[in-house]
Design an enzyme around this catalytic site. Structure first.
Site, PDB file in Angstrom:
ATOM      1  N   HIS A  82       0.840  -1.197   0.000  1.00  0.00           N
ATOM      2  CA  HIS A  82       0.000   0.000   0.000  1.00  0.00           C
ATOM      3  C   HIS A  82       0.874   1.246   0.000  1.00  0.00           C
ATOM      4  CE1 HIS A  82      -4.246   1.210   0.448  1.00  0.00           C
ATOM      5  NE2 HIS A  82      -3.699   2.369   0.799  1.00  0.00           N
ATOM      6  N   ASP A 161     -13.961   2.840   6.420  1.00  0.00           N
ATOM      7  CA  ASP A 161     -12.896   3.573   5.736  1.00  0.00           C
ATOM      8  C   ASP A 161     -13.394   4.087   4.388  1.00  0.00           C
ATOM      9  OD1 ASP A 161     -10.222   4.591   5.235  1.00  0.00           O
ATOM     10  OD2 ASP A 161     -10.136   3.026   3.721  1.00  0.00           O
ATOM     11  N   ARG A 168     -13.259  12.609   3.700  1.00  0.00           N
ATOM     12  CA  ARG A 168     -12.000  13.342   3.921  1.00  0.00           C
ATOM     13  C   ARG A 168     -11.510  13.989   2.637  1.00  0.00           C
ATOM     14  NH1 ARG A 168      -8.309   8.918   5.338  1.00  0.00           N
ATOM     15  NH2 ARG A 168      -6.684  10.494   5.305  1.00  0.00           N
ATOM     16  N   SER A 183      -6.717   4.525   8.192  1.00  0.00           N
ATOM     17  CA  SER A 183      -7.345   4.223   6.905  1.00  0.00           C
ATOM     18  C   SER A 183      -6.582   3.086   6.215  1.00  0.00           C
ATOM     19  CB  SER A 183      -7.325   5.489   6.038  1.00  0.00           C
ATOM     20  OG  SER A 183      -7.551   5.196   4.689  1.00  0.00           O
ATOM     21  N   LYS A 187      -7.671  -1.285   6.162  1.00  0.00           N
ATOM     22  CA  LYS A 187      -7.839  -2.040   4.909  1.00  0.00           C
ATOM     23  C   LYS A 187      -6.907  -3.249   4.888  1.00  0.00           C
ATOM     24  CE  LYS A 187      -7.337   1.623   2.024  1.00  0.00           C
ATOM     25  NZ  LYS A 187      -7.826   2.928   2.452  1.00  0.00           N
TER      26      LYS A 187
HETATM   27  N1  URA Z   1      -4.240   5.896   1.333  1.00  0.00           N
HETATM   28  C1  URA Z   1      -5.287   5.424   2.053  1.00  0.00           C
HETATM   29  O1  URA Z   1      -5.758   4.314   1.850  1.00  0.00           O
HETATM   30  N2  URA Z   1      -5.784   6.218   3.002  1.00  0.00           N
HETATM   31  C2  URA Z   1      -5.322   7.430   3.268  1.00  0.00           C
HETATM   32  O2  URA Z   1      -5.823   8.075   4.143  1.00  0.00           O
HETATM   33  C3  URA Z   1      -4.234   7.923   2.502  1.00  0.00           C
HETATM   34  C4  URA Z   1      -3.706   7.118   1.536  1.00  0.00           C
END
Ligand code: URA
Length: 419
Positions: A82, A161, A168, A183, A187
């Site tokens: 990620h 999320d 956001r 966040s 995930k």
């Molecule tokens: N990537 C994400 O999944 N969440 C965030 O808040 C920022 C980048």
């Protein structure tokens, strides 16, 4: 508990309890707490921060808003990657097939665009037919059959999320350490992978502007993952200039395809190898980074990574003919060049301004329900350090309206400095 009291408590800088955070997150997910209260709460967190205990509680509350997958019956080790978000960041479309092609399964939940950063899901959806909203059984089946599966947020996995992320994006509450950490890690935890590499970006074109801030974010996320029994590593990577040359959804897919076919930009490929090798190391598939890189390079050069990408796209309903003919991806009706305003060496390409221009052209969202324009964006012709002559093409602008091109030309010019 009253929602207003929790907003005020955070606004005043006090620490919320686990129960209070859970109450807020479950109420928001179920639609009992309206967007305007959630936006105020997110802004209070943005301004006052959270302790590490609160950040862990927020992560776990978001995980509990949906299911938490146990993938052990599908594969004993599942890798995930990620990024915290960057301009031109199409790394997932490389790391995932590279790693999966070495035999290590990759199962991941990705996000949509956030702020002026593109998201992997928006990018993949520019491939006609590609389905990014998978059920749990589809996710498992993709992992078992192809060894590579990517889903977007759904009502099953970390739905909190999904909702908070979209809110956001349009309320100025993106660049917050606890909100980003929770966040991302919610995930990662929900999707069930046990080896996770985090690409934490810093610089002009990243949420974290300094290496110090990025390090703090990386440490917070690694601590959350390790605390929950996952193997996690973070790589800190610079986002001073955009990654690769393409910025914009379909344009980035095209660049990712070219890279998988062996014609990619050096910086992009280097980052993909670096991230991929961390996953192979964590999974015990290589004894050191050199060996891991050899495996990834072989996957690229043999065509195995491209074949894996193709199988993954096909499995999720995408039209794989675009991989052979990328001109079949969405194309902008207007393509114009911006010429270099002077001769010299490119000293800096402001990634933030480049991201803002792509967003302005329509590659990102201005409000939560906005569609994105898949075709628009920019192709940069150069990287920092290149020599250019006045008048030569510097950036190719892909737009849907002439007015949009005129509007971005000036900002684009100011993104470049020469020496
Ligand atoms: N990537 C994400 O999944 N969440 C965030 O808040 C920022 C980048």
């Amino acid at each position: 508990m009253r929602v207003i009291d929790l907003i005020i408590k955070k606004r005043n800088g006090a620490e919320l309890s686990d129960d209070e955070i859970d109450f807020f997150i479950q109420g928001f997910t179920q639609g009992d707490i309206p967007d305007y209260q959630a936006a105020a709460w997110a802004m209070a967190i943005f301004l006052k921060g959270m302790t590490s205990t609160e950040t862990v509680a927020l992560t776990m509350a978001m995980v509990r808003s949906g299911k938490q997958l146990d993938l052990s019956s599908v594969a004993p080790i599942v890798a995930d990657k990620h990024s915290t978000g960057g301009v031109g960041d199409k790394t997932t479309m490389l790391v995932a097939p590279l790693v999966a092609a070495t035999g290590l399964p990759v199962g991941k939940m990705s996000g949509r665009g956030l702020g002026y950063f593109g998201g992997t899901i928006d990018k993949l959806e520019t491939i006609p037919g590609f389905r990014a909203t998978l059920s749990e059984s589809e996710f498992r089946a993709g992992l078992a059959k192809v060894g590579l599966v990517i889903t977007g947020q759904s009502s099953e996995l970390a739905p909190a999320d999904g909702k908070l992320y979209a809110l956001r994006d349009v309320t100025g509450t993106v660049e917050s350490l606890p909100l980003i950490a929770s966040s991302i890690m919610s995930k990662k935890i929900a999707a069930g992978a046990n080896c996770i590499v985090l690409d934490v970006k810093y610089g002009k074109g990243a949420f974290m502007k300094t290496l110090t801030e990025a390090t703090a974010l990386a440490e917070a996320m690694v601590a959350i993952g390790l605390g929950l029994g996952r193997k996690v590593r973070a790589v800190l990577s610079s986002m001073e200039q955009p990654l690769g040359y393409a910025v914009g959804n379909a344009l980035e897919v095209r660049e990712a395809i070219q890279t998988l076919q062996g014609h990619g930009p050096e910086d992009l490929l280097e980052l993909a190898y670096l991230l991929g090798s961390q996953l192979l190391l964590m999974a015990g598939r290589a004894k050191d980074e050199t060996e891991a890189r050899v495996q990834l390079k072989t996957a690229l050069e043999s065509g195995a990574a491209f074949a894996k990408y193709k199988a993954f796209i096909a499995n999720q309903g995408g039209d794989t003919s675009v991989l052979e003919n990328p001109e079949r991806l969405p194309q902008a009706p207007l393509i114009e060049e911006l010429a270099a305003m002077q001769s010299g060496y490119i000293q800096n390409i402001d990634a933030e301004k480049i991201g803002m221009v792509a967003h302005e052209l329509g590659a990102g969202r201005k409000s939560k329900t906005d569609p994105i324009d898949p075709a628009v964006g920019l192709i940069l012709h150069h990287k920092v350090g290149d020599r250019v002559e006045v008048g030569e093409p510097l950036v190719q602008i892909h737009a849907s309206q002439q007015l949009a091109i005129e509007n971005v030309r000036r900002l684009l010019q100011t993104a470049y400095t020469f020496s």
